[in-house]
Scaffold this active site. Sequence first.
Site, PDB file in Angstrom:
ATOM      1  N   CYS A  89       0.848  -1.181   0.000  1.00 31.76           N
ATOM      2  CA  CYS A  89       0.000   0.000   0.000  1.00 31.76           C
ATOM      3  C   CYS A  89       0.889   1.239   0.000  1.00 31.76           C
ATOM      4  O   CYS A  89       1.717   1.408   0.894  1.00 31.76           O
ATOM      5  CB  CYS A  89      -0.903   0.001   1.233  1.00 31.76           C
ATOM      6  SG  CYS A  89      -1.941   1.473   1.363  1.00 31.76           S
ATOM      7  N   THR A  95       4.015  14.290  -0.821  1.00 30.54           N
ATOM      8  CA  THR A  95       4.998  14.350  -1.901  1.00 30.54           C
ATOM      9  C   THR A  95       4.589  13.410  -3.015  1.00 30.54           C
ATOM     10  O   THR A  95       3.621  12.668  -2.896  1.00 30.54           O
ATOM     11  CB  THR A  95       6.401  13.954  -1.386  1.00 30.54           C
ATOM     12  OG1 THR A  95       6.375  12.562  -1.029  1.00 30.54           O
ATOM     13  CG2 THR A  95       6.817  14.800  -0.192  1.00 30.54           C
ATOM     14  N   HIS A  97       6.254  10.827  -3.990  1.00 34.93           N
ATOM     15  CA  HIS A  97       6.956   9.548  -3.859  1.00 34.93           C
ATOM     16  C   HIS A  97       6.123   8.395  -4.384  1.00 34.93           C
ATOM     17  O   HIS A  97       6.634   7.454  -4.972  1.00 34.93           O
ATOM     18  CB  HIS A  97       7.354   9.290  -2.399  1.00 34.93           C
ATOM     19  CG  HIS A  97       6.204   8.858  -1.542  1.00 34.93           C
ATOM     20  ND1 HIS A  97       5.241   9.734  -1.092  1.00 34.93           N
ATOM     21  CD2 HIS A  97       5.852   7.634  -1.090  1.00 34.93           C
ATOM     22  CE1 HIS A  97       4.342   9.064  -0.378  1.00 34.93           C
ATOM     23  NE2 HIS A  97       4.693   7.792  -0.359  1.00 34.93           N
ATOM     24  N   PHE A 122      -0.130  -8.106  -8.884  1.00 36.39           N
ATOM     25  CA  PHE A 122      -0.014  -6.761  -8.328  1.00 36.39           C
ATOM     26  C   PHE A 122      -1.191  -6.510  -7.388  1.00 36.39           C
ATOM     27  O   PHE A 122      -2.275  -6.130  -7.825  1.00 36.39           O
ATOM     28  CB  PHE A 122      -0.008  -5.735  -9.472  1.00 36.39           C
ATOM     29  CG  PHE A 122       0.201  -4.309  -9.047  1.00 36.39           C
ATOM     30  CD1 PHE A 122       1.473  -3.808  -8.865  1.00 36.39           C
ATOM     31  CD2 PHE A 122      -0.881  -3.456  -8.865  1.00 36.39           C
ATOM     32  CE1 PHE A 122       1.677  -2.481  -8.490  1.00 36.39           C
ATOM     33  CE2 PHE A 122      -0.694  -2.132  -8.499  1.00 36.39           C
ATOM     34  CZ  PHE A 122       0.591  -1.647  -8.306  1.00 36.39           C
TER      35      PHE A 122
END
Length: 165
Positions: A89, A95, A97, A122
């Site tokens: 998660c 930001t 990121h 995934f």
Amino acid sequence: MSSADKNLSVFSAENLPTISQHRFALIVAEWNTDVTEALFQGAYDTLLRYGAQPENLVRGNVPGSFELTTAALWYAQRADIDAVICLGCVIQGETKHNDYINHAVAQGLTNVSLKTGKPVIFGVLTPNTQQQALDRAGGIHGNKGDEAAITAIKMVGLKSELAKE
């Protein structure tokens, strides 16, 4: 259809293959543990519900979602593993990121699957908020772990079917 419009735990269980002899690796990111543990439990329970044997489910923990790729490669290279389910998660936060991490993980897991010829799933949530993550880890939108497990089951079945031809 977006997951906001769909319950991730509702899927077709028709024509699922027998998986009692298949081995699955479940790799779980330790970052956002409350979310990733719920994803793991959903995937684990779903695999058992549809015929996996507990001794054929192998768990590996990694520090964060970025490390899922390397661990997926290690597990997928094992001859005794038929599919790898990656659970993590990455929440948007302040930001960008998440953009870099999510792209790297998605691309990396795809590459591992192509390199090894094994399903690498995934099961990484990419929400904007903690609440959105919880909603998709056993909350109002179901559990992405369930969906990841069903995907692994179907992909193992497809690979087995193709091997017979």
